[in-house]
Design a protein around this motif. Structure first.
Motif, PDB file in Angstrom:
ATOM      1  N   UNK A 115      23.785  32.481  40.710  1.00 26.12           N
ATOM      2  CA  UNK A 115      22.851  33.570  40.944  1.00 26.12           C
ATOM      3  C   UNK A 115      23.501  34.759  41.614  1.00 26.12           C
ATOM      4  N   UNK A 116      24.395  34.504  42.554  1.00 27.80           N
ATOM      5  CA  UNK A 116      25.103  35.580  43.230  1.00 27.80           C
ATOM      6  C   UNK A 116      26.025  36.315  42.273  1.00 27.80           C
ATOM      7  N   UNK A 117      26.688  35.555  41.412  1.00 26.33           N
ATOM      8  CA  UNK A 117      27.555  36.182  40.412  1.00 26.33           C
ATOM      9  C   UNK A 117      26.748  37.015  39.422  1.00 26.33           C
ATOM     10  N   UNK A 118      25.571  36.516  39.059  1.00 28.15           N
ATOM     11  CA  UNK A 118      24.724  37.289  38.148  1.00 28.15           C
ATOM     12  C   UNK A 118      24.295  38.599  38.806  1.00 28.15           C
ATOM     13  N   UNK A 119      23.970  38.558  40.094  1.00 33.05           N
ATOM     14  CA  UNK A 119      23.584  39.773  40.809  1.00 33.05           C
ATOM     15  C   UNK A 119      24.727  40.784  40.816  1.00 33.05           C
ATOM     16  N   UNK A 120      25.952  40.291  41.013  1.00 35.37           N
ATOM     17  CA  UNK A 120      27.106  41.195  40.974  1.00 35.37           C
ATOM     18  C   UNK A 120      27.285  41.787  39.582  1.00 35.37           C
ATOM     19  N   UNK A 121      27.145  40.941  38.561  1.00 36.46           N
ATOM     20  CA  UNK A 121      27.244  41.413  37.175  1.00 36.46           C
ATOM     21  C   UNK A 121      26.205  42.498  36.902  1.00 36.46           C
ATOM     22  N   UNK A 122      24.999  42.265  37.338  1.00 33.68           N
ATOM     23  CA  UNK A 122      23.897  43.193  37.114  1.00 33.68           C
ATOM     24  C   UNK A 122      24.149  44.521  37.824  1.00 33.68           C
ATOM     25  N   UNK A 123      24.730  44.452  39.013  1.00 30.56           N
ATOM     26  CA  UNK A 123      24.955  45.652  39.820  1.00 30.56           C
ATOM     27  C   UNK A 123      26.326  46.301  39.599  1.00 30.56           C
ATOM     28  N   UNK A 124      27.100  45.769  38.657  1.00 30.32           N
ATOM     29  CA  UNK A 124      28.394  46.360  38.347  1.00 30.32           C
ATOM     30  C   UNK A 124      29.432  46.174  39.441  1.00 30.32           C
ATOM     31  N   UNK A 125      29.456  44.991  40.054  1.00 30.19           N
ATOM     32  CA  UNK A 125      30.392  44.708  41.138  1.00 30.19           C
ATOM     33  C   UNK A 125      31.307  43.550  40.757  1.00 30.19           C
ATOM     34  N   UNK A 126      32.544  43.616  41.213  1.00 29.02           N
ATOM     35  CA  UNK A 126      33.508  42.541  41.017  1.00 29.02           C
ATOM     36  C   UNK A 126      34.251  42.335  42.326  1.00 29.02           C
ATOM     37  N   UNK A 127      34.995  41.251  42.403  1.00 36.91           N
ATOM     38  CA  UNK A 127      35.771  40.975  43.611  1.00 36.91           C
ATOM     39  C   UNK A 127      37.235  40.799  43.270  1.00 36.91           C
ATOM     40  N   UNK A 128      38.056  40.971  44.276  1.00 41.64           N
ATOM     41  CA  UNK A 128      39.502  40.791  44.115  1.00 41.64           C
ATOM     42  C   UNK A 128      40.010  39.886  45.223  1.00 41.64           C
ATOM     43  N   UNK A 129      41.089  39.173  44.902  1.00 43.69           N
ATOM     44  CA  UNK A 129      41.665  38.273  45.889  1.00 43.69           C
ATOM     45  C   UNK A 129      40.960  36.936  45.914  1.00 43.69           C
ATOM     46  N   UNK A 130      41.108  36.223  47.015  1.00 45.90           N
ATOM     47  CA  UNK A 130      40.530  34.892  47.167  1.00 45.90           C
ATOM     48  C   UNK A 130      40.471  34.547  48.646  1.00 45.90           C
ATOM     49  N   UNK A 131      39.605  33.623  49.004  1.00 46.06           N
ATOM     50  CA  UNK A 131      39.534  33.209  50.412  1.00 46.06           C
ATOM     51  C   UNK A 131      40.648  32.238  50.767  1.00 46.06           C
TER      52      UNK A 131
END
Length: 205
Positions: A115-131
Motif C-alpha cells: 500500500x505504501x508503494x502504491x501511494x508513492x507510485x500514485x504520487x510520483x515518488x521513488x526512493x534511492x539507496x537502502x537501509x
C-alpha cells in the motif's frame, strides 16, 4: 512497548518521511522484548543511489543452528531482512506489485508494504539507496516447536531517501535510526514471513 505516538494501525500507513517512505507501521506488536541493550550483530545493505540492495550478514555467519529455537530464529531473521531488501528494491521504481513482497510478508505487513508503494507510485515518488539493518531475535515461541519469532532492529535510514520522479529530493530532513519490532510467523507451507511490525520515532535506538 514502543511509544504510543509512533504506533499506527494498517488502516492508515505512516511512512518514514525521509527514509524511502516504505516502512509503514502495520499494528502495535504485542509482547515486545525489552532486551535492546546488548550490541546486535549488524546486517548491512548497499546504499548506492540506483543499485538494488545487497543484504549480507557481517562480520561473519553465525554457527549452524542446532536447536529448533535457533533454526527458527535464523529463518525469521532471513525473512525480515528479505522483506527489507524487497521493499528497498521495489522503492526504486515504486513497484507496489513486486512479487518479492509476498515472498517475505503476509497479512497486515504485506498490505502496508504494498500500500505504501502504491501511494508513492500514485504520487510520483521513488526512493534511492537502502537501509542498514541490525536485527536481533528477542523471543521464540513455543521453544520446542517454534511458530512465532519476535525480531528487534535498530534500522538506519540515513541513506534511504525519497525523491520526486524529476530527481529532486522530497525534503531535506536527515534520516537516522529507528527501533523496529517485528513479528515473524511460520506458515503452513513451511515458510517464515513477517506478519506485522511497528516502527518507533527517529532516534529511538
Amino acid at each position: 512497548m514502543a511509544p504510543r505516538s509512533e504506533l499506527h494501525t494498517g488502516r492508515r500507513p505512516v511512512r518514514w518521511a525521509t527514509a524511502g517512505a516504505l516502512l509503514a507501521v502495520a499494528v502495535v506488536v504485542g509482547a515486545c522484548s525489552s532486551d535492546h541493550s546488548s550490541a546486535p550483530e549488524p546486517v548491512t545493505t548497499s546504499t548506492g543511489p540506483s543499485a538494488a540492495p545487497n543484504v549480507a550478514v557481517s562480520p561473519s555467519p553465525s554457527p549452524s543452528p542446532t536447536s529448533p529455537a535457533e533454526i527458527a530464529g535464523q529463518r525469521a531473521v532471513a525473512a525480515y531482512v528479505g522483506l527489507w531488501q524487497a521493499m528497498a528494491k521495489a522503492s526504486h521504481t515504486s513497484n507496489w506489485k513486486s512479487p518479492d513482497l509476498a515472498r517475505y510478508a503476509s497479512g497486515l505487513a504485506l498490505q502496508v508494504a504494498s500500500g505504501s508503494l502504491y501511494a508513492d507510485h500514485y504520487n510520483g515518488l521513488v526512493s534511492r539507496g537502502a537501509p542498514v539493518l541490525h536485527p536481533k531475535v528477542t523471543s521464540v515461541s513455543p521453544p520446542e516447536a517454534p511458530t512465532t519469532v519476535m525480531v528487534f532492529d535498530c534500522a538506519d535510514s540515513t541513506n534511504w531517501l525519497q525523491y520526486r520522479t524529476n530527481g529532486t529530493l522530497v525534503d531535506d530532513e536527515p534520516g537516522g535510526r529507528r527501533a523496529v519490532t517485528s513479528e515473524v510467523r511460520l506458515h503452513q507451507d513451511g515458510s517464515w514471513k513477517v506478519t506485522r511490525f511497528a516502527v518507533e520515532a527517529l532516534g529511538s535506538c
